[in-house]
Design an enzyme around this catalytic site. Structure first.
Site, mmCIF file in Angstrom:
data_model
loop_
_atom_site.group_PDB
_atom_site.id
_atom_site.type_symbol
_atom_site.label_atom_id
_atom_site.label_comp_id
_atom_site.label_asym_id
_atom_site.label_seq_id
_atom_site.Cartn_x
_atom_site.Cartn_y
_atom_site.Cartn_z
ATOM 1 N N TYR A 114 0.861 -1.181 0.000
ATOM 2 C CA TYR A 114 0.000 0.000 0.000
ATOM 3 C C TYR A 114 0.896 1.228 0.000
ATOM 4 C CZ TYR A 114 -4.402 2.398 1.167
ATOM 5 O OH TYR A 114 -5.533 3.166 1.139
ATOM 6 N N ASN A 170 -14.891 4.937 5.356
ATOM 7 C CA ASN A 170 -15.941 4.572 4.389
ATOM 8 C C ASN A 170 -17.011 5.640 4.171
ATOM 9 O OD1 ASN A 170 -14.645 2.144 3.975
ATOM 10 N ND2 ASN A 170 -15.819 1.060 5.524
ATOM 11 N N ASN A 183 -22.355 -3.863 -2.319
ATOM 12 C CA ASN A 183 -22.524 -4.430 -0.982
ATOM 13 C C ASN A 183 -21.308 -4.174 -0.083
ATOM 14 O OD1 ASN A 183 -23.921 -5.897 0.985
ATOM 15 N ND2 ASN A 183 -22.806 -7.769 0.482
ATOM 16 N N SER A 184 -20.290 -3.501 -0.635
ATOM 17 C CA SER A 184 -19.127 -3.175 0.190
ATOM 18 C C SER A 184 -19.529 -2.155 1.248
ATOM 19 C CB SER A 184 -18.021 -2.585 -0.690
ATOM 20 O OG SER A 184 -18.422 -1.311 -1.167
ATOM 21 N N VAL A 221 -18.252 0.800 1.740
ATOM 22 C CA VAL A 221 -18.428 2.102 1.073
ATOM 23 C C VAL A 221 -19.746 2.088 0.293
ATOM 24 C CG1 VAL A 221 -17.543 3.637 -0.725
ATOM 25 C CG2 VAL A 221 -15.977 2.653 0.954
ATOM 26 N N ARG A 277 -22.338 -9.014 -7.541
ATOM 27 C CA ARG A 277 -22.126 -10.301 -8.201
ATOM 28 C C ARG A 277 -23.390 -11.162 -8.094
ATOM 29 N NH1 ARG A 277 -18.840 -12.822 -4.894
ATOM 30 N NH2 ARG A 277 -18.451 -10.951 -3.667
ATOM 31 N N ARG A 326 -25.297 -14.372 -7.009
ATOM 32 C CA ARG A 326 -25.036 -15.187 -5.826
ATOM 33 C C ARG A 326 -26.339 -15.875 -5.435
ATOM 34 N NH1 ARG A 326 -22.797 -10.850 -2.082
ATOM 35 N NH2 ARG A 326 -22.355 -9.752 -4.007
ATOM 36 N N GLY A 358 -11.277 1.462 -5.702
ATOM 37 C CA GLY A 358 -10.803 0.110 -5.443
ATOM 38 C C GLY A 358 -10.783 -0.678 -6.731
ATOM 39 N N MET A 393 -11.319 -4.572 -6.908
ATOM 40 C CA MET A 393 -11.421 -5.905 -6.334
ATOM 41 C C MET A 393 -11.160 -7.016 -7.348
ATOM 42 S SD MET A 393 -14.263 -5.711 -3.316
ATOM 43 C CE MET A 393 -15.681 -5.132 -4.237
#
Lengths: 399, 399
Positions: free
Chosen positions: A92, A175, A201-202, A204, A224, A226, A298, A300
């Site tokens: 980081y 966040n 759904n994060s 943030v 996503r 699911r 981000g 991911m």
């Protein structure tokens, strides 16, 4: 942390006021709030690597009285954020400073975010009193510890509100401000305008849904596919999300047309928030109208952000990044205080809820070896994807 | 073009002043400048497709006197730009309007850019006189034609300067302003700061080199590896380019380090100009310092623009597009006049040279069939990559 290797830390007989608040807690013990004596402990590492390998717990002496312009604080609760893992791995861009704890042992103390209570105010500090809640504006402050001596300019007093819990306070500087600033600093949106975000759904993402709803903005939330999609959709809509779709849904051209023509009135969407990148974000970009902003915070998917050049040239797309740490570096103290007031006000109005979370409580009766094992274990579980919720660390006090 | 199908075009006996200037010319005939009678001809198409298939030449009658607030102009020279091909193919976002030429035949007239001379000024038009040079600020104005009736607000008077040739004038509204605005509108650069660009040998690229040099900016110019690399390097440096490298050179880590540390003094480059996209542009992005802008104006690789998300988040990269047509739409007439003055001033100072070019002259003695064949042939050669230079169209006049 402002310890240096030249500063010998000794037991100095501070008598911190411990206010235990009701909280959700994993494996915490019942402790009397009276006549307890804290053990100072920190989650530390000396070299970068996998947190489940390199982290340990370290007990250290109580702090001496705070030097001029500083304060002694005790941490009440501190989250483990995804970026903390990258910091420990050494990948980081923001790095903590080496800190001398206990008998001059130089270590890195983990943790960037956290809620602390002011215990002892040094000379020359104004506007802060014992008992105040403070949050960190200096990055990598070493919040996974019991106590710390900090410069007054590196903390911000958190306004109190009845609805404001320790969990709110401990998760207030990363966040929710990321969500708030991304919604405010780029596209100029008005009521009923749409925002599209992936990774909805994060932590943030959930802040975005709530803050956008509080502003009257509509959110198209991408997640996503699911098995529990219906539950998740219900949950995100309960937070204020307007629509929830999966990345797979974006392959449906008729649906894209409906979004562009019917939902947005032919204008398309002018703000996209991205924490995924890769092909799902390229697909999301089809929803943009003219003069849109894509704000990335981000990646991911670990894939690059890949977009048709024509979007930039002909639709005037602007692609930028957002990093709350940079925001703190480039804004005034007044800006920061205003931001905290705004967010606490949203909490007070019931418009910004605690993130879903679990609290990992480290008992004061555990040895450093046992405590270190518990902490490393959490990171093993987190890297195996066993925590969907935010995990917060709490160091228990002891008699 | 402001013809409509309701407007019958008739020979009205205009007597245009033909000023033939010395020029570089492919296959042009020697013509006396006296007592000639123009044939009005345009390069037209009725459906989108491959220009070497769908274009034809069409002769049309002389224009009637200009209605109020309009002017009749004759085109002196008009370039064939790469985007014109996309317009004819129907894959470009800006589309021409249907025009009625001759006996009410509705056609699209090709050409976006061009230099024209004012022939006849309608009532209500101020600031423009017969003989003035004008350029188009309305996109897709149908410049591949002999003459046109235009609204005065759709043209801009070009300041005269001794050094200003027809070729300069005909190529003044797309490439040099694209270069100028990309260098000025985004990163705030100061003398000796670096700019990196790919496709550096393009017409815009060569304008960038010259305008940057005039501002005291250094340019790192990226081109494809090629047999005549030394010649090209010499040519771009002669225009004012500081350094010339190939995309392949960017694989050399030691060189990247030298650029970042020694050339830019550790700051990296804060402005990148992109007309390529794809992997070579991802490689170029390694040269960016903090707070850089990547401005895209083309995508010659036909691949997406693909960048690490971390560049946006942690180095605060902003990726935008630039389209000169949008600039014209969103700026005032005064802005446009200032821009033309600035560019003509650079020409007058010898700091902005004519692009390398060839002129395709269409003889007035050719039938429409023969002229159309010549024009289609040029596009066949262009698509086969046989023209490295800019091709400009000139319609010869005839007795």
């Amino acid at each position: 942390m402002s310890f240096t290797s030249n500063m010998r830390l000794r037991l100095v007989g501070l008598r911190p006021v411990i206010v235990l608040r009701p909280r959700q807690c994993i494996g915490c013990r019942s402790i009397s709030a009276s006549s307890i004596r804290r053990v100072n402990r920190a989650v530390v590492y000396t070299e970068n690597g996998d947190p489940s390998q390199v982290l340990s717990a370290l007990t250290y002496d109580d702090l001496p009285p705070p030097p001029r312009d500083t304060l002694n604080i005790k941490f009440l609760l501190a989250p483990i954020n995804p970026a903390d893992i990258n910091v420990i791995q050494g990948v980081y861009p923001a790095k903590p400073s080496l800190t001398s704890l206990g008998e001059g042992r130089s270590v890195f103390v983990g943790g960037n975010e956290g809620l602390a209570e002011v215990v002892h105010v040094g000379d020359g500090v104004s506007g802060l009193s014992s008992g105040d809640w403070v949050v960190m504006t200096k990055p990598q402050a070493g919040t996974w510890s019991s106590s710390s001596n900090v410069r007054s300019e590196d903390v911000l007093k958190l306004p109190r509100a009845d609805a404001l819990t320790e969990v709110h306070g401990a998760t207030m500087t990363v966040n929710p401000p990321t969500a708030y600033n991304m919604l405010h600093d780029f596209a100029k949106l008005k009521k009923n305008d749409w925002v599209v975000q992936n990774g909805a759904n994060s932590a943030v993402g959930q802040s975005v849904i709530q803050i956008a709803a509080a502003r009257g903005l509509k959110t198209l939330n991408l997640v996503r596919s699911r098995p529990d999609l219906e539950d998740l959709t219900r949950k995100l809509k309960a937070l204020g999300g307007t629509e929830v779709l999966t990345y797979d849904d974006l392959a449906d051209r008729a649906l894209i047309k409906t979004i562009m023509n019917d939902w947005t009135g032919g204008k398309g969407i002018r703000l996209g928030l991205n924490c995924v990148s890769g092909k799902d974000t390229s697909a999301m970009a089809r929803l943009f109208g003219s003069n849109a902003y894509l704000v990335s915070y981000g990646a991911m998917s670990k894939e690059p952000l890949s977009l048709p050049t024509s979007l930039f040239i002909f639709k005037n797309l602007t692609s930028v990044g957002f990093w709350q740490s940079r925001w703190y570096k480039t804004h005034t103290r007044q800006d920061k205080e205003n931001l905290m007031e705004t967010l606490v006000d949203l909490v007070a109005q019931g418009k910004l809820k605690e993130p879903e979370h679990e609290i990992l409580s480290i008992s004061a009766h555990d040895s450093d070896e046992v405590a270190g094992g518990k902490i490393r274990d959490i990171f093993t579980k987190m890297s195996a994807g066993q925590y969907g919720k935010k995990v917060l660390l709490k160091f228990e006090s002891a008699k």
